[in-house]
Write a protein that holds these residues in place. Structure first.
Motif, PDB file in Angstrom:
ATOM      1  N   THR A  15       0.848  -1.187   0.000  1.00  0.00           N
ATOM      2  CA  THR A  15       0.000   0.000   0.000  1.00  0.00           C
ATOM      3  C   THR A  15       0.879   1.231   0.000  1.00  0.00           C
ATOM      4  O   THR A  15       1.857   1.302   0.758  1.00  0.00           O
ATOM      5  N   ASP A  17       1.094   4.933   1.041  1.00  0.00           N
ATOM      6  CA  ASP A  17       0.494   5.906   1.942  1.00  0.00           C
ATOM      7  C   ASP A  17       0.986   7.295   1.537  1.00  0.00           C
ATOM      8  O   ASP A  17       2.185   7.489   1.309  1.00  0.00           O
ATOM      9  N   ARG A  67       4.096   0.183   2.542  1.00  0.00           N
ATOM     10  CA  ARG A  67       4.049  -0.837   3.585  1.00  0.00           C
ATOM     11  C   ARG A  67       3.313  -2.034   3.014  1.00  0.00           C
ATOM     12  O   ARG A  67       2.656  -1.934   1.982  1.00  0.00           O
ATOM     13  N   ARG A  68       3.414  -3.153   3.683  1.00  0.00           N
ATOM     14  CA  ARG A  68       2.636  -4.319   3.267  1.00  0.00           C
ATOM     15  C   ARG A  68       1.161  -4.000   3.451  1.00  0.00           C
ATOM     16  O   ARG A  68       0.768  -3.406   4.448  1.00  0.00           O
ATOM     17  N   ALA A  69       0.362  -4.395   2.480  1.00  0.00           N
ATOM     18  CA  ALA A  69      -1.076  -4.153   2.548  1.00  0.00           C
ATOM     19  C   ALA A  69      -1.717  -5.053   3.598  1.00  0.00           C
ATOM     20  O   ALA A  69      -1.242  -6.166   3.832  1.00  0.00           O
ATOM     21  N   ASP A  70      -2.794  -4.550   4.205  1.00  0.00           N
ATOM     22  CA  ASP A  70      -3.530  -5.397   5.144  1.00  0.00           C
ATOM     23  C   ASP A  70      -4.524  -6.258   4.341  1.00  0.00           C
ATOM     24  O   ASP A  70      -4.637  -6.124   3.124  1.00  0.00           O
ATOM     25  N   GLU A  71      -5.224  -7.141   5.029  1.00  0.00           N
ATOM     26  CA  GLU A  71      -6.104  -8.101   4.332  1.00  0.00           C
ATOM     27  C   GLU A  71      -7.186  -7.410   3.500  1.00  0.00           C
ATOM     28  O   GLU A  71      -7.473  -7.831   2.379  1.00  0.00           O
ATOM     29  N   GLU A  73      -7.076  -4.406   2.136  1.00  0.00           N
ATOM     30  CA  GLU A  73      -6.424  -3.756   0.992  1.00  0.00           C
ATOM     31  C   GLU A  73      -6.024  -4.788  -0.061  1.00  0.00           C
ATOM     32  O   GLU A  73      -6.139  -4.538  -1.263  1.00  0.00           O
TER      33      GLU A  73
END
Length: 98
Positions: A15, A17, A67-71, A73
């Motif tokens: 993601t 930001d 950053r790593r995307a959350d579930e 996203e």
């Protein structure tokens, strides 16, 4: 007989930001490759031209981070990637666009 097109996800979903606000999700092979997107002039140019609620998504001095995307996203990204049916970079926006 129903034939389905399968999209292959070969990397991780990240993601972008903008000033701490999740703006779009995309796929990259690794964090280093994802971070390189922050340095691309076209990304800042595009984000400056696209608006949400009448305001540009990005200013010329905005801090861009990845950053790593959350579930949630990841799910938005995968849906967009399947709909896009392309080998090109897919940006799945996480904000409402004008």
């Amino acid at each position: 007989m129903k034939v389905s097109v399968m999209t292959v996800f070969s990397g991780s979903v990240f993601t972008m930001d903008v000033e701490g606000k999740a703006t779009f999700a995309f796929e990259a092979k690794n964090f280093r490759e994802a971070f390189e997107l922050c340095k691309e002039d076209w990304v800042r140019d595009d984000l400056s031209a696209i608006t949400s609620n009448g305001l540009p998504l990005c200013s010329s001095t905005a801090k861009l981070t990845v950053r790593r995307a959350d579930e949630a996203e990841i799910a938005i990204y995968r849906k967009a990637a399947i709909q896009a049916q392309t080998e090109d970079l897919v940006l799945a926006y996480l904000v409402n666009l004008d």
